[in-house]
Design a protein around this motif. Sequence first.
Motif, mmCIF file in Angstrom:
data_model
loop_
_atom_site.group_PDB
_atom_site.id
_atom_site.type_symbol
_atom_site.label_atom_id
_atom_site.label_comp_id
_atom_site.label_asym_id
_atom_site.label_seq_id
_atom_site.Cartn_x
_atom_site.Cartn_y
_atom_site.Cartn_z
ATOM 1 N N SER A 244 1.362 58.703 -7.373
ATOM 2 C CA SER A 244 1.985 60.007 -7.590
ATOM 3 C C SER A 244 1.518 61.036 -6.569
ATOM 4 O O SER A 244 2.314 61.804 -6.019
ATOM 5 C CB SER A 244 1.663 60.490 -9.005
ATOM 6 O OG SER A 244 1.978 61.847 -9.175
ATOM 7 N N GLU A 245 0.221 61.045 -6.304
ATOM 8 C CA GLU A 245 -0.316 62.012 -5.341
ATOM 9 C C GLU A 245 0.199 61.753 -3.939
ATOM 10 O O GLU A 245 0.451 62.686 -3.168
ATOM 11 C CB GLU A 245 -1.844 61.947 -5.364
ATOM 12 C CG GLU A 245 -2.442 62.470 -6.675
ATOM 13 C CD GLU A 245 -3.923 62.176 -6.800
ATOM 14 O OE1 GLU A 245 -4.481 61.508 -5.888
ATOM 15 O OE2 GLU A 245 -4.524 62.586 -7.813
ATOM 16 N N THR A 247 3.092 60.468 -3.176
ATOM 17 C CA THR A 247 4.521 60.742 -3.080
ATOM 18 C C THR A 247 4.900 62.106 -3.655
ATOM 19 O O THR A 247 6.082 62.456 -3.659
ATOM 20 C CB THR A 247 5.307 59.654 -3.832
ATOM 21 O OG1 THR A 247 4.853 59.592 -5.198
ATOM 22 C CG2 THR A 247 5.097 58.286 -3.179
ATOM 23 N N HIS A 248 3.892 62.854 -4.163
ATOM 24 C CA HIS A 248 4.100 64.202 -4.715
ATOM 25 C C HIS A 248 5.087 64.196 -5.884
ATOM 26 O O HIS A 248 5.927 65.078 -6.021
ATOM 27 C CB HIS A 248 4.575 65.161 -3.616
ATOM 28 C CG HIS A 248 3.697 65.171 -2.403
ATOM 29 N ND1 HIS A 248 2.421 65.688 -2.414
ATOM 30 C CD2 HIS A 248 3.900 64.681 -1.149
ATOM 31 C CE1 HIS A 248 1.871 65.534 -1.209
ATOM 32 N NE2 HIS A 248 2.751 64.919 -0.427
ATOM 33 N N ARG A 249 4.963 63.167 -6.725
ATOM 34 C CA ARG A 249 5.815 63.061 -7.905
ATOM 35 C C ARG A 249 4.919 62.850 -9.117
ATOM 36 O O ARG A 249 4.319 61.787 -9.263
ATOM 37 C CB ARG A 249 6.793 61.900 -7.762
ATOM 38 C CG ARG A 249 7.847 62.156 -6.683
ATOM 39 C CD ARG A 249 8.541 60.876 -6.297
ATOM 40 N NE ARG A 249 9.574 61.127 -5.296
ATOM 41 C CZ ARG A 249 9.963 60.254 -4.379
ATOM 42 N NH1 ARG A 249 9.381 59.065 -4.326
ATOM 43 N NH2 ARG A 249 10.910 60.535 -3.521
ATOM 44 N N PRO A 250 4.781 63.849 -9.978
ATOM 45 C CA PRO A 250 3.844 63.750 -11.102
ATOM 46 C C PRO A 250 4.235 62.658 -12.085
ATOM 47 O O PRO A 250 5.425 62.344 -12.270
ATOM 48 C CB PRO A 250 3.930 65.143 -11.751
ATOM 49 C CG PRO A 250 5.252 65.685 -11.319
ATOM 50 C CD PRO A 250 5.503 65.127 -9.961
#
Length: 531
Positions: A244-245, A247-250
């Motif tokens: 997630s970090e 790809t910046h997708r929580p």
Amino acid sequence: MTQDHTPLNTSRADLLARLEEERTYDLAVIGGGATGLGVALDAAVRGFSVVLVESHDFAKGTSSRATKLVHGGVRYLAQGNIALVREALHERTTLLRNAPHLAQPLAFVMPSYRCWESPFYGVGLKMYDALAGSAGLGATEFLGVQRTLQCLPTARPDGLKGGVKYWDGQFDDARLALALARTAARHGALLVNYCAARSLVHDAGKVSGVLCEDTETGKAYKIRARCVVNATGVWVDALRQQDSEATHRPVRPIVAPSQGVHVVVDREFLPSDHALMVPKTADGRVLFAVPWLGKVILGTTDSPRNDLDREPEPFAQELQFILGESARYLRRAPGPSDIRSIWVGLRPLVKPEDDDGNNTKSLSREHTVLVSRSGLVTVTGGKWTTYRAMAEDVLDKCFEKGLLPGRPAGGTVRLPLVGTPSGPVQHRMCDPQGWHSYGSEEVFVRDLPGAAASLGGEVTEAMVRFAARFEYARTVEDVLARRRRVLFLDARQAAAAAPDVARILQEETGVDPGLEAFLRLTERYVALPGK
């Protein structure tokens, strides 16, 4: 075609040399427990190139700490989860057939102390038989008082009304995991334990591999793969967060760990080949007393736990529950001084969107397969019995998302695992010597130096050498906890055998076998909570 029973060498130098090769695998699996090993085997059987890395030893975590039951799940039937029970009963039969040296049928008896219990539970167990159909292991029987006491000679006779006998299965979880690993290797997969996945590799926002590290030397390796599967059990959320970090997708955590405690005592507390099962104790939990490898396993609990210790310890109230409930059903109940080993497993239960994780008994035991936007495939939940079906579901998801080209399933349905004898198996799961667990490979073990040289705890010098040469063993713990099950049966006996095991392992591997660390570990397996 005759099956070749000659064991494959597991030289670590050879494994790491293969890991260092420049290539792109079809599939990289992170996690060497039941789920990851099942995925690796299924993919390898279908002809995919596969690599699996495990940060510790195979089955070091939850997968060596089960209640040793191959079962459909009687309590899941009570919850109304018919689909899960039916699938598990089908997979139970498959597992018993594919690894008969490691799994066998086991009779269970529910003693009844109230008049309504036998008819009430008996009807449910008849339904259990019906769901199993041709995959059933034996018919449910209603027992009178005398027959119940014949099956459970140390059950409390006061107030006993009778009982119900039904059939499920029993297995050696750690050795089954090892058989999966070694069978996958036979089909071309590369499996490396003590090789930790430190980070995922992303290219243009997509997962394209894994950076891992040999924990013995600190050397780094970069694995390229078309598809990466996160099968790290209760630890899957850590890798999902890392993805997630990048790809910046929580992402929302999906695992609510549940702790299961098991207490091991001598066979004198239940000198029988039948297991005792109480479907509903004072607080609604299930209690088992299961004969296994010359001892009796008492358990299990189902308690929420937020920390993810690799060696979780029991809570004081859990030990009180197991010993207290045992006293209600056994004529002579074990006390703290009778405990030979205490071990704890963390179950990766999947929580729904609105769950706070505080009532793990109500959470589903079904598995979940998720694919992130970057293509990371995560699988968690489920149970040992359904590992093979879980693997098929993972690969189906990989095909559905276009991560791998589709190939037919079913190759593992009738696939004998390493060690499966070609002839009939004499079931000896209650035998403390454990030679049965080698199956067709017993002859190779007995041909090694020291086959008759006992080191204590039913371990011979030859068994240690076999573990080092053909079973990926690197440490004393690998041998005495998982290649042989001494730590889980009698921790003090394991400590006594450890120095000799360490000496032989060092001869075989040339590396520090971790004797001092293992001796400290044995103390935790007999330490009572609060002391």
